[in-house]
Design an enzyme around this catalytic site. Structure first.
Site, PDB file in Angstrom:
ATOM      1  N   CYS A 143       0.855  -1.178   0.000  1.00  0.00           N
ATOM      2  CA  CYS A 143       0.000   0.000   0.000  1.00  0.00           C
ATOM      3  C   CYS A 143       0.897   1.235   0.000  1.00  0.00           C
ATOM      4  O   CYS A 143       2.079   1.139  -0.321  1.00  0.00           O
ATOM      5  CB  CYS A 143      -0.991  -0.008   1.163  1.00  0.00           C
ATOM      6  SG  CYS A 143      -0.290   0.191   2.815  1.00  0.00           S
ATOM      7  N   ASN A 203       2.348   1.463   4.333  1.00  0.00           N
ATOM      8  CA  ASN A 203       2.587   0.190   5.008  1.00  0.00           C
ATOM      9  C   ASN A 203       2.260   0.251   6.499  1.00  0.00           C
ATOM     10  O   ASN A 203       2.913  -0.383   7.318  1.00  0.00           O
ATOM     11  CB  ASN A 203       4.021  -0.291   4.774  1.00  0.00           C
ATOM     12  CG  ASN A 203       4.272  -1.744   5.162  1.00  0.00           C
ATOM     13  OD1 ASN A 203       5.361  -2.086   5.574  1.00  0.00           O
ATOM     14  ND2 ASN A 203       3.284  -2.608   5.020  1.00  0.00           N
ATOM     15  N   CYS A 210      -1.474   0.541   7.322  1.00  0.00           N
ATOM     16  CA  CYS A 210      -2.898   0.194   7.447  1.00  0.00           C
ATOM     17  C   CYS A 210      -3.264  -1.002   6.567  1.00  0.00           C
ATOM     18  O   CYS A 210      -3.420  -2.115   7.057  1.00  0.00           O
ATOM     19  CB  CYS A 210      -3.801   1.379   7.087  1.00  0.00           C
ATOM     20  SG  CYS A 210      -3.824   2.686   8.327  1.00  0.00           S
ATOM     21  N   ARG A 211      -3.426  -0.756   5.274  1.00  0.00           N
ATOM     22  CA  ARG A 211      -3.976  -1.785   4.386  1.00  0.00           C
ATOM     23  C   ARG A 211      -3.061  -2.978   4.168  1.00  0.00           C
ATOM     24  O   ARG A 211      -3.496  -4.129   4.311  1.00  0.00           O
ATOM     25  CB  ARG A 211      -4.346  -1.166   3.036  1.00  0.00           C
ATOM     26  CG  ARG A 211      -5.436  -0.119   3.147  1.00  0.00           C
ATOM     27  CD  ARG A 211      -5.660   0.590   1.833  1.00  0.00           C
ATOM     28  NE  ARG A 211      -4.496   1.423   1.492  1.00  0.00           N
ATOM     29  CZ  ARG A 211      -4.338   2.035   0.334  1.00  0.00           C
ATOM     30  NH1 ARG A 211      -5.235   1.901  -0.621  1.00  0.00           N
ATOM     31  NH2 ARG A 211      -3.267   2.791   0.118  1.00  0.00           N
ATOM     32  N   SER A 212      -1.806  -2.742   3.794  1.00  0.00           N
ATOM     33  CA  SER A 212      -0.948  -3.892   3.489  1.00  0.00           C
ATOM     34  C   SER A 212      -0.590  -4.718   4.723  1.00  0.00           C
ATOM     35  O   SER A 212      -0.600  -5.954   4.629  1.00  0.00           O
ATOM     36  CB  SER A 212       0.289  -3.479   2.687  1.00  0.00           C
ATOM     37  OG  SER A 212       1.057  -2.515   3.345  1.00  0.00           O
ATOM     38  N   ASP A 240      -8.175   3.623   1.559  1.00  0.00           N
ATOM     39  CA  ASP A 240      -7.194   3.794   2.632  1.00  0.00           C
ATOM     40  C   ASP A 240      -7.885   4.295   3.903  1.00  0.00           C
ATOM     41  O   ASP A 240      -8.301   5.449   3.978  1.00  0.00           O
ATOM     42  CB  ASP A 240      -6.117   4.784   2.188  1.00  0.00           C
ATOM     43  CG  ASP A 240      -4.930   4.806   3.132  1.00  0.00           C
ATOM     44  OD1 ASP A 240      -5.057   4.344   4.286  1.00  0.00           O
ATOM     45  OD2 ASP A 240      -3.862   5.296   2.709  1.00  0.00           O
TER      46      ASP A 240
END
Length: 147
Positions: free
Chosen positions: A9, A12, A14-16, A120
């Site tokens: 993301c 690095n 939150c999402r990934s 995000d």
């Protein structure tokens, strides 16, 4: 068969890392990592609200640390998954000549979710919505890899 999967993301945090945590809980026989296209948060743990939202679902992210995506990742992983089109473009900008490592959107593995990216939550504040989409995509990814 074990695969080496990288989730990417922007920062690095939150999402990934959430995708990595959900995937390693669902399919621990695969090798996983996560990275950000930008290095702002390198060395930091995932964002507190994302860790809290994941923990409610039984997903532990506290051992993960942010790092920046590099061209060497094309050699280290069998599949690289971006969270949105901007991530994919930034990843592809670093693709070494001759590399054929597949780069795809994570949401490609959850067509039934009707989303073309994982929004995000650092900006939207919808950590649960992001996790719902990540969980659906991870189920599809695991089924694809293990078939």
């Amino acid at each position: 068969m074990s695969h080496r999967i990288l989730f990417v993301c922007l920062g690095n945090i939150c999402r990934s890392p959430a995708a990595e945590g959900v995937f390693r809980a669902r399919a621990p026989h695969h090798v996983t990592d996560s990275a950000g296209t930008m290095g702002w948060h390198a060395g930091n743990p995932p964002y507190g609200p994302m860790q809290a939202a994941a923990k409610v679902r039984g997903i532990y992210l506290g051992d993960l640390r942010a790092r920046q995506f590099t061209a060497a990742d094309f050699d280290r992983f069998d599949l690289i998954l971006g969270m949105d089109a901007n991530n994919i473009a930034d990843i592809e900008d670093l693709r070494p000549a001759g590399s054929d490592t597949p780069v795809r959107l994570l949401t490609d593995f959850a067509p039934e979710a009707g989303a073309d990216h994982v929004p995000d939550p650092y900006y939207t504040r919808d950590f649960d919505g992001a996790l719902d989409l990540i969980e659906a995509a991870v189920e599809g990814l695991a089924a694809h890899l293990d078939s």
